[in-house]
Design a protein around this motif. Structure first.
Motif, PDB file in Angstrom:
ATOM      1  N   CYS A 168       0.825  -1.213   0.000  1.00 40.80           N
ATOM      2  CA  CYS A 168       0.000   0.000   0.000  1.00 40.80           C
ATOM      3  C   CYS A 168       0.859   1.264   0.000  1.00 40.80           C
ATOM      4  N   GLN A 169       1.923   1.276   0.805  1.00 42.21           N
ATOM      5  CA  GLN A 169       2.781   2.455   0.888  1.00 42.21           C
ATOM      6  C   GLN A 169       3.427   2.800  -0.452  1.00 42.21           C
TER       7      GLN A 169
ATOM      8  N   GLY B  48      -2.404   4.725   7.324  1.00 38.75           N
ATOM      9  CA  GLY B  48      -2.670   5.474   6.111  1.00 38.75           C
ATOM     10  C   GLY B  48      -4.100   5.274   5.677  1.00 38.75           C
ATOM     11  N   ARG B  49      -4.362   5.736   4.471  1.00 37.98           N
ATOM     12  CA  ARG B  49      -5.719   5.639   3.938  1.00 37.98           C
ATOM     13  C   ARG B  49      -5.639   5.403   2.439  1.00 37.98           C
ATOM     14  N   CYS B  50      -6.575   4.632   1.910  1.00 38.80           N
ATOM     15  CA  CYS B  50      -6.646   4.361   0.485  1.00 38.80           C
ATOM     16  C   CYS B  50      -7.481   5.452  -0.181  1.00 38.80           C
TER      17      CYS B  50
ATOM     18  N   CYS C   8      -7.302  -5.453  -1.808  1.00 33.24           N
ATOM     19  CA  CYS C   8      -6.976  -4.169  -2.407  1.00 33.24           C
ATOM     20  C   CYS C   8      -7.909  -3.906  -3.595  1.00 33.24           C
TER      21      CYS C   8
ATOM     22  N   CYS D 218       2.000   2.403  -3.322  1.00 36.25           N
ATOM     23  CA  CYS D 218       0.931   2.734  -4.272  1.00 36.25           C
ATOM     24  C   CYS D 218       0.733   4.251  -4.341  1.00 36.25           C
TER      25      CYS D 218
ATOM     26  N   PHE E 241      -2.013   5.779  -1.998  1.00 37.01           N
ATOM     27  CA  PHE E 241      -1.847   5.713  -0.545  1.00 37.01           C
ATOM     28  C   PHE E 241      -1.711   7.119   0.025  1.00 37.01           C
TER      29      PHE E 241
ATOM     30  N   ASN F 171      -0.648   8.950   3.423  1.00 34.10           N
ATOM     31  CA  ASN F 171       0.008   8.714   4.704  1.00 34.10           C
ATOM     32  C   ASN F 171      -0.647   9.560   5.779  1.00 34.10           C
TER      33      ASN F 171
ATOM     34  N   LEU G  61      -5.863   2.051   6.570  1.00 34.37           N
ATOM     35  CA  LEU G  61      -4.926   0.954   6.431  1.00 34.37           C
ATOM     36  C   LEU G  61      -3.880   1.081   7.521  1.00 34.37           C
TER      37      LEU G  61
END
Length: 131
Positions: A80-81, A96-98, A125, A83, A86, A88, A105
């Motif tokens: 995720c990081q 984090g958040r999508c 995902c 992507c 992502f 932060n 996340l």
């Protein structure tokens, strides 16, 4: 003169002060003003996030609350990081958040109110990068 776009962390060069003042006078606000909660785009994002999380929790509860172990969560979070979607939130707590689904996340165990999509084994995902 402090920069308005970054909260004053650096100074605006003298040659750019006129441009900065023009932007502020034309748009009537500081470049770093936060959006209003009444903004329809913000409201849509909020309700989309609430809906996605509600569905995720429902599926998780229906399946008997299966969770991922710490190693699996770390692998998913690392993906995720990297992507571009992502967002932060807290680097030290690894949260984090999508930007696609709006879900939170992290690598911490699932807590119902904090929300953690990675901890729920029933979730994947939205881009298909992990399952």
């Amino acid at each position: 003169m402090p920069c308005g776009g970054c909260g004053g962390k650096h100074l605006i060069a003298p040659e750019n002060r006129a441009i900065d003042q023009t932007i502020r006078s034309e748009f009537g606000s500081q470049p770093n003003d936060s959006p209003s909660p009444d903004d329809p785009v913000i409201q849509r994002r909020f309700w989309r996030s609430v809906r996605a999380y509600t569905i995720a929790v429902y599926e998780w509860l229906k399946a008997g609350k299966p969770t991922r172990n710490a190693e699996e969560m770390q692998v998913c979070f690392t993906i995720c990081q990297s992507c571009p979607n992502f967002i932060n939130i807290d680097e030290t707590r690894k949260r984090g958040r999508c930007a696609i689904c709006g879900c939170y996340l992290g690598v911490a165990p699932h807590r119902f109110l904090e929300g953690n999509k990675i901890a729920m084994r029933t979730q994947k995902c939205p881009e298909g990068k992990w399952e």
